[in-house]
Scaffold this active site. Structure first.
Site, PDB file in Angstrom:
ATOM      1  N   LYS B  74      -5.370  36.354  -8.002  1.00 14.26           N
ATOM      2  CA  LYS B  74      -4.856  36.760  -6.693  1.00 14.26           C
ATOM      3  C   LYS B  74      -3.541  37.524  -6.828  1.00 14.26           C
ATOM      4  O   LYS B  74      -3.375  38.597  -6.228  1.00 14.26           O
ATOM      5  CB  LYS B  74      -4.665  35.504  -5.827  1.00 14.26           C
ATOM      6  CG  LYS B  74      -4.460  35.781  -4.363  1.00 14.26           C
ATOM      7  CD  LYS B  74      -4.480  34.455  -3.609  1.00 14.26           C
ATOM      8  CE  LYS B  74      -3.505  33.497  -4.272  1.00 14.26           C
ATOM      9  NZ  LYS B  74      -3.683  32.105  -3.907  1.00 14.26           N
ATOM     10  N   THR B  76      -2.397  38.991  -9.513  1.00  9.72           N
ATOM     11  CA  THR B  76      -2.717  40.218 -10.246  1.00  9.72           C
ATOM     12  C   THR B  76      -3.267  41.277  -9.294  1.00  9.72           C
ATOM     13  O   THR B  76      -2.884  42.458  -9.364  1.00  9.72           O
ATOM     14  CB  THR B  76      -3.738  39.886 -11.351  1.00  9.72           C
ATOM     15  OG1 THR B  76      -3.173  38.861 -12.172  1.00  9.72           O
ATOM     16  CG2 THR B  76      -4.069  41.094 -12.196  1.00  9.72           C
ATOM     17  N   ARG B  97       5.493  35.382  -4.207  1.00  6.98           N
ATOM     18  CA  ARG B  97       6.258  34.142  -4.315  1.00  6.98           C
ATOM     19  C   ARG B  97       6.936  34.076  -5.680  1.00  6.98           C
ATOM     20  O   ARG B  97       6.457  34.658  -6.654  1.00  6.98           O
ATOM     21  CB  ARG B  97       5.322  32.942  -4.174  1.00  6.98           C
ATOM     22  CG  ARG B  97       4.753  32.795  -2.774  1.00  6.98           C
ATOM     23  CD  ARG B  97       3.615  31.802  -2.766  1.00  6.98           C
ATOM     24  NE  ARG B  97       2.495  32.309  -3.552  1.00  6.98           N
ATOM     25  CZ  ARG B  97       1.510  31.561  -4.011  1.00  6.98           C
ATOM     26  NH1 ARG B  97       1.496  30.274  -3.783  1.00  6.98           N
ATOM     27  NH2 ARG B  97       0.530  32.109  -4.696  1.00  6.98           N
ATOM     28  N   LYS B 108       0.532  25.769 -17.485  1.00  5.67           N
ATOM     29  CA  LYS B 108       0.411  26.955 -16.664  1.00  5.67           C
ATOM     30  C   LYS B 108       0.870  28.202 -17.415  1.00  5.67           C
ATOM     31  O   LYS B 108       1.850  28.177 -18.135  1.00  5.67           O
ATOM     32  CB  LYS B 108       1.320  26.749 -15.456  1.00  5.67           C
ATOM     33  CG  LYS B 108       1.203  27.773 -14.379  1.00  5.67           C
ATOM     34  CD  LYS B 108       2.046  27.302 -13.207  1.00  5.67           C
ATOM     35  CE  LYS B 108       2.543  28.468 -12.398  1.00  5.67           C
ATOM     36  NZ  LYS B 108       3.628  29.220 -13.029  1.00  5.67           N
ATOM     37  N   ALA B 276       1.687  25.094  -1.505  1.00  9.35           N
ATOM     38  CA  ALA B 276       0.689  25.527  -0.523  1.00  9.35           C
ATOM     39  C   ALA B 276      -0.119  24.357   0.034  1.00  9.35           C
ATOM     40  O   ALA B 276      -1.065  24.565   0.775  1.00  9.35           O
ATOM     41  CB  ALA B 276      -0.229  26.569  -1.142  1.00  9.35           C
ATOM     42  N   PHE B 304      -3.278  29.343  -3.045  1.00  8.73           N
ATOM     43  CA  PHE B 304      -4.628  28.782  -3.131  1.00  8.73           C
ATOM     44  C   PHE B 304      -5.682  29.686  -2.480  1.00  8.73           C
ATOM     45  O   PHE B 304      -5.521  30.911  -2.449  1.00  8.73           O
ATOM     46  CB  PHE B 304      -4.664  27.371  -2.524  1.00  8.73           C
ATOM     47  CG  PHE B 304      -3.791  26.370  -3.249  1.00  8.73           C
ATOM     48  CD1 PHE B 304      -3.635  26.409  -4.635  1.00  8.73           C
ATOM     49  CD2 PHE B 304      -3.119  25.379  -2.542  1.00  8.73           C
ATOM     50  CE1 PHE B 304      -2.834  25.463  -5.298  1.00  8.73           C
ATOM     51  CE2 PHE B 304      -2.324  24.441  -3.198  1.00  8.73           C
ATOM     52  CZ  PHE B 304      -2.185  24.494  -4.570  1.00  8.73           C
ATOM     53  N   PHE B 384     -14.175  41.376 -14.598  1.00  5.68           N
ATOM     54  CA  PHE B 384     -14.089  40.816 -15.945  1.00  5.68           C
ATOM     55  C   PHE B 384     -15.093  41.553 -16.810  1.00  5.68           C
ATOM     56  O   PHE B 384     -16.139  41.991 -16.326  1.00  5.68           O
ATOM     57  CB  PHE B 384     -14.426  39.319 -15.948  1.00  5.68           C
ATOM     58  CG  PHE B 384     -13.240  38.443 -15.711  1.00  5.68           C
ATOM     59  CD1 PHE B 384     -12.606  38.439 -14.475  1.00  5.68           C
ATOM     60  CD2 PHE B 384     -12.741  37.617 -16.706  1.00  5.68           C
ATOM     61  CE1 PHE B 384     -11.511  37.620 -14.241  1.00  5.68           C
ATOM     62  CE2 PHE B 384     -11.644  36.802 -16.486  1.00  5.68           C
ATOM     63  CZ  PHE B 384     -11.032  36.809 -15.252  1.00  5.68           C
ATOM     64  N   TRP B 412      -6.439  44.970 -13.870  1.00  7.93           N
ATOM     65  CA  TRP B 412      -6.003  44.164 -15.020  1.00  7.93           C
ATOM     66  C   TRP B 412      -6.054  45.017 -16.287  1.00  7.93           C
ATOM     67  O   TRP B 412      -5.108  45.020 -17.065  1.00  7.93           O
ATOM     68  CB  TRP B 412      -6.896  42.922 -15.150  1.00  7.93           C
ATOM     69  CG  TRP B 412      -6.441  41.978 -16.227  1.00  7.93           C
ATOM     70  CD1 TRP B 412      -5.508  40.987 -16.109  1.00  7.93           C
ATOM     71  CD2 TRP B 412      -6.866  41.959 -17.593  1.00  7.93           C
ATOM     72  NE1 TRP B 412      -5.341  40.344 -17.308  1.00  7.93           N
ATOM     73  CE2 TRP B 412      -6.156  40.920 -18.236  1.00  7.93           C
ATOM     74  CE3 TRP B 412      -7.787  42.716 -18.345  1.00  7.93           C
ATOM     75  CZ2 TRP B 412      -6.334  40.615 -19.590  1.00  7.93           C
ATOM     76  CZ3 TRP B 412      -7.967  42.416 -19.681  1.00  7.93           C
ATOM     77  CH2 TRP B 412      -7.238  41.376 -20.303  1.00  7.93           C
TER      78      TRP B 412
END
Lengths: 559, 559
Positions: B74, B76, B97, B108, B276, B304, B384, B412
């Site tokens: 998201k 990205t 954010r 993470k 969130a 999210f 992808f 990406w």
């Protein structure tokens, strides 16, 4: 006194230069300055590395008599002297400690000087500044979290959970966190154990950051931190749980010195601020060493009075960093000398030459002590409006009998114009080549003997006592190879003795070592005498109640 | 895949412009930019105030299907779309954010985009950045310290020490701090009581900072925080113990939006990052509103999936700040749709058109939900390498039957060149005037009915259950004047239901409200369904073990 401006009003009216222009005065290219806003910056590691071939300037320490509630103005004098030296044409850089955020919301005023001898922006310097203390808090608490995580996931290292010595830190006065039980709430939260929080300035990470010479040294020292012990009493190091790399990453920017300016647009480094009792109480080695490459004179300060601050500056910082101070200034005020002479705070307003003379015993001993390190002394009398001619003359005479000068300074009221005489004399002494600095004791002296040496030579104690447990612990550390570390004595700052009420120059007292601690990363042994508070509390009516943003968005009530 | 660069390698190779040049693209004078290093800055409050008369650009929300372990991208896509819009000549500003520091040392990866769609400097953004989270931690913990200090000095307000609801925070994953007993050690340390720590992003101060429109509003909201209750159950506010002014002082700089750039030198604001679940999960209102004055298009994201993030963005942030989104992009990946269609993570490498089609039920419901708010939707398929033509065609066809476009994006791998088609379509939709935004429920609907409305219309639940205690609590708050607040439902992000294993588009489930909380300063009621973790732990082998500074001083292992 109705029109006397407060420190914050004076600071706000300052005509600051862009921080790049301050850097330019030191020959730092703008690209090597990492700005934080328009008036704060860090100096790049690349630029610092580029200085290695340059000669060093002269290092001048500002220290003080034992502090009293009357106030001595050590930071103010450090700033004033720096401005004064620049005023008389000497290229000078000031090196100060960073203040702690937490105490600003208790009772403490700012720690960026005062009156017309301040570093600015004082609000920022006293609050978040460039984030160094927050980075130290993060690195410290990451290690703490990794320790409990290690226990949680099976404790491969065999850490004795009763003997985890690493606590957590917070840059806040919060007595409720002094002693806590953590990991409550059941299996998913780990193994409950007793622990607690210290204020960030008490973190060994702070001491390490201030003694490390570069990032590599920093990471090595972080790995050397002892986090606790196994059941066989063998130490567990931060590197045993692979914490050192990530901690160094968190401290990468914090390692770089912070550049700011005085009200007179002279450069100052404000970097690092370890406690002056359980740690060595000086600004960072990186800042001081860099400053010596950039200026002809570097004026710096040490915490508390000379018995704690100067001793640690000489025996820990200078010893470890290979620094050779050229002169020391001992700051005294007539008011504080009077208190050392037995006058109560309420009676300070009246002339009392006898009390001043009696109080000079405190000053006299500090002069002799500093000279023991081979460093020549000048006394600065930080002038207050209530000082009388006779009182000042008494101090001058006393100091003169000791073969030194006591010079009245009016930097608080007048800025550099009020400190020219002191600046001239200090420059003269620093240039004279009189200094023959050497630490008080050699590295290879046994640890207990080092403690005894400081206690007898600096504190004039008759005896050092220590429990068998403490003596055994020192012996164990000597066996483990820590015997050549310097000692860092945590003692009340108010007296040469361990009794805070014993002002003046007490003799023949007993220093009891209650506990010893090993700061293996920082590289010193802490000997604790009396109660040392590493997490302050807040008063009944904390200053935070009077701190707010005014309608223009300026901070009110902070100082 | 041997020559695929990691995110950090790509970021390090970025040709960054000086941050002043990025500001210039937006018409921000250099003097109104407060730099943090050469590549980060805050925008001054003065400049922001000067923008008030300008028209607003168009606001575009990037949201997603329910997250799966396969990853959706998201952030990205938000960055990629921003670069794509700038590429096709639309003046666009990205609003993201700020990531939390603590989780970086757990499992993470970074939260600054990925591949050729990143904001830089990503190491800084993911660690201390400009210190905003540290300031929030300080302000939060100052309040906590003042509460225990108030109890210590006689408890004039009559706070029931068993009902202090304000905990402490730390920006670190530290399960040992979830539940603690504080103030142990005797009378000088206060009154022992149970409390604990949350991670900083869970702080109500974070939510407040992100919803406040200016410093005045910030201070008012801080004063409105409920810190606990008296024995008569009346609330005690932060202003009752005079904490609000000093907290605002600590947050003064943190309130200003942070400006950085994408790899393609386009501007981005990265500011604020509330949870969130127990909070609303969006970047700050100040950043978004400022961005709308500075650019023709503003691309932002919410936390999210759209059931949590977009709903809160619309019902809390847009409602409160008067924002009117012009379009929404829902991000999906073939892999995540497959997982929603019942495929396990191990089998994602094989083509499975049926599973993709089944998984589209999740996407379809999010499309319908966003349209309920009157906002037109475009679907982005974040490409992808393993995606097959047939799988992509299945999604396109499914979305097309719902009257929307699903557009494959390759940002990406390719940066803005890979996202031109999406950018064109989104600009077209945003410019079309189709949007007729309205929140899901009116302010004056009873609180329980608001929860039921979200549960039935967004989650497709059959029923909401709640204990009598929770219902009574909501009724009490309505009596106290909090009835017009929006609700913020804390629910698992993995499902429309409260069961994280129920992927796809479940129907007829029951949502049980376990607990309700009032964030009176932030201005919403939190309804908690299931277990919500507000202090994460670390895994057996945390990523911190592999993070270090390399010989050039660069950070390795962070991502």
């Amino acid at each position: 006194m109705g029109d006397v401006k407060t420190d914050i009003e004076i600071a706000r009216a300052a005509r600051k230069l862009p921080i790049q222009a301050i850097g330019e005065k030191l020959g730092i290219p703008a690209a090597q300055i990492m700005p934080y806003g328009h008036d704060k910056a860090k100096v790049s590691a690349e630029f610092i590395r580029s200085l290695s071939g340059r000669p060093d300037g002269k290092l001048i320490l500002v220290t003080a008599i034992n502090p009293t509630p009357a106030g001595e103005g050590k930071t103010t004098t450090t700033v004033g002297l720096g401005d004064g030296l620049n005023r008389i044409g000497r290229k000078t850089l000031i090196c100060l400690r960073e203040p702690s955020l937490g105490p600003c919301f208790g009772v403490k005023g700012g720690a960026a000087g005062g009156g017309y001898a301040q570093v600015v922006p004082m609000e920022d310097i006293n609050l978040h500044f460039t984030g160094d203390f927050h980075a130290i808090t993060s690195a410290h608490n990451l290690l703490a979290s990794l320790i409990d995580n290690h226990l949680y996931w099976g404790n491969e290292q065999g850490i004795d959970s009763r003997r985890v010595s690493w606590r957590r830190v917070m840059d806040m006065n919060d007595r409720a966190l002094r002693e806590v039980v953590c990991s409550l709430g059941g299996a998913t939260n780990g193994y409950p154990r007793e622990t607690g929080f210290d204020i960030t300035v008490a973190s060994e990470v702070m001491a390490i950051l201030c003694l490390a010479v570069d990032l590599e040294d920093l990471e090595r020292r972080l790995g050397d931190i002892i986090i606790g012990y196994r059941r066989d009493r063998s130490p567990v190091f931060a590197r045993d749980i692979k914490a050192d790399g990530a901690m160094a990453v968190l401290l990468k920017d914090a390692m770089q010195p912070n550049l700011v300016q005085t009200l007179e647009n002279n450069p100052a480094f404000v970097h690092g601020g370890p406690f002056a009792n359980i740690a060595h109480g000086c600004n960072s080695v990186v800042a001081t060493k860099t400053a010596l490459k950039l200026a002809d004179y570097v004026v710096t300060e040490a915490g508390f009075g000379a018995d704690l601050g100067a001793e640690k500056f000489f025996d820990i910082k200078c010893r470890k960093a290979g620094l050779k101070p050229a002169a020391a200034v001992i700051v005294a005020t007539i008011r504080a000398l009077k208190m050392n002479g037995g006058v109560s705070k309420e009676d300070l307003g009246h002339e009392n030459v006898d009390a001043v003379t009696r109080g000079c015993s405190n000053l006299g001993r500090h002069i002799a002590n500093v000279r023991r390190f081979g460093v020549p002394v000048v006394v600065a009398i930080n002038h207050f409006i209530s000082d009388t001619e006779a009182e000042i003359a008494a101090v001058r005479e006393y100091v003169s009998r000791l073969g030194a000068d006591a010079i009245v300074c009016r930097h608080w009221a007048e800025g550099s114009a009020g400190v020219e005489e002191l600046a001239r004399r200090v420059a003269e002494v620093a240039d004279s080549g009189q200094s023959a600095f050497k630490p008080l004791y050699p590295d290879n002296m046994p640890l207990m003997e080092k403690i005894e040496t400081v206690a007898s030579k600096i504190y004039h104690a008759a005896e050092v006592t220590a429990d068998k447990a403490a003596r055994d612990q020192l012996a164990t550390w000597e066996e483990q190879g820590y015997g050549n570390l310097p000692v860092c004595i945590a003692k009340t700052q108010y007296s040469f003795s361990t009794d805070p009420n014993l002002r003046g120059a007490p003799e023949g007292h007993v220093v009891h070592v209650r506990e010893v601690r090993l700061s293996a990363g920082a590289g010193f042994i802490v000997a604790i005498t009396g109660e040392i508070m590493t997490m302050p509390g807040l008063p009944r009516s904390p200053s935070s109640e009077r701190i707010f943003l005014n309608e223009q968005g300026y901070i009110e009530g902070l100082f």
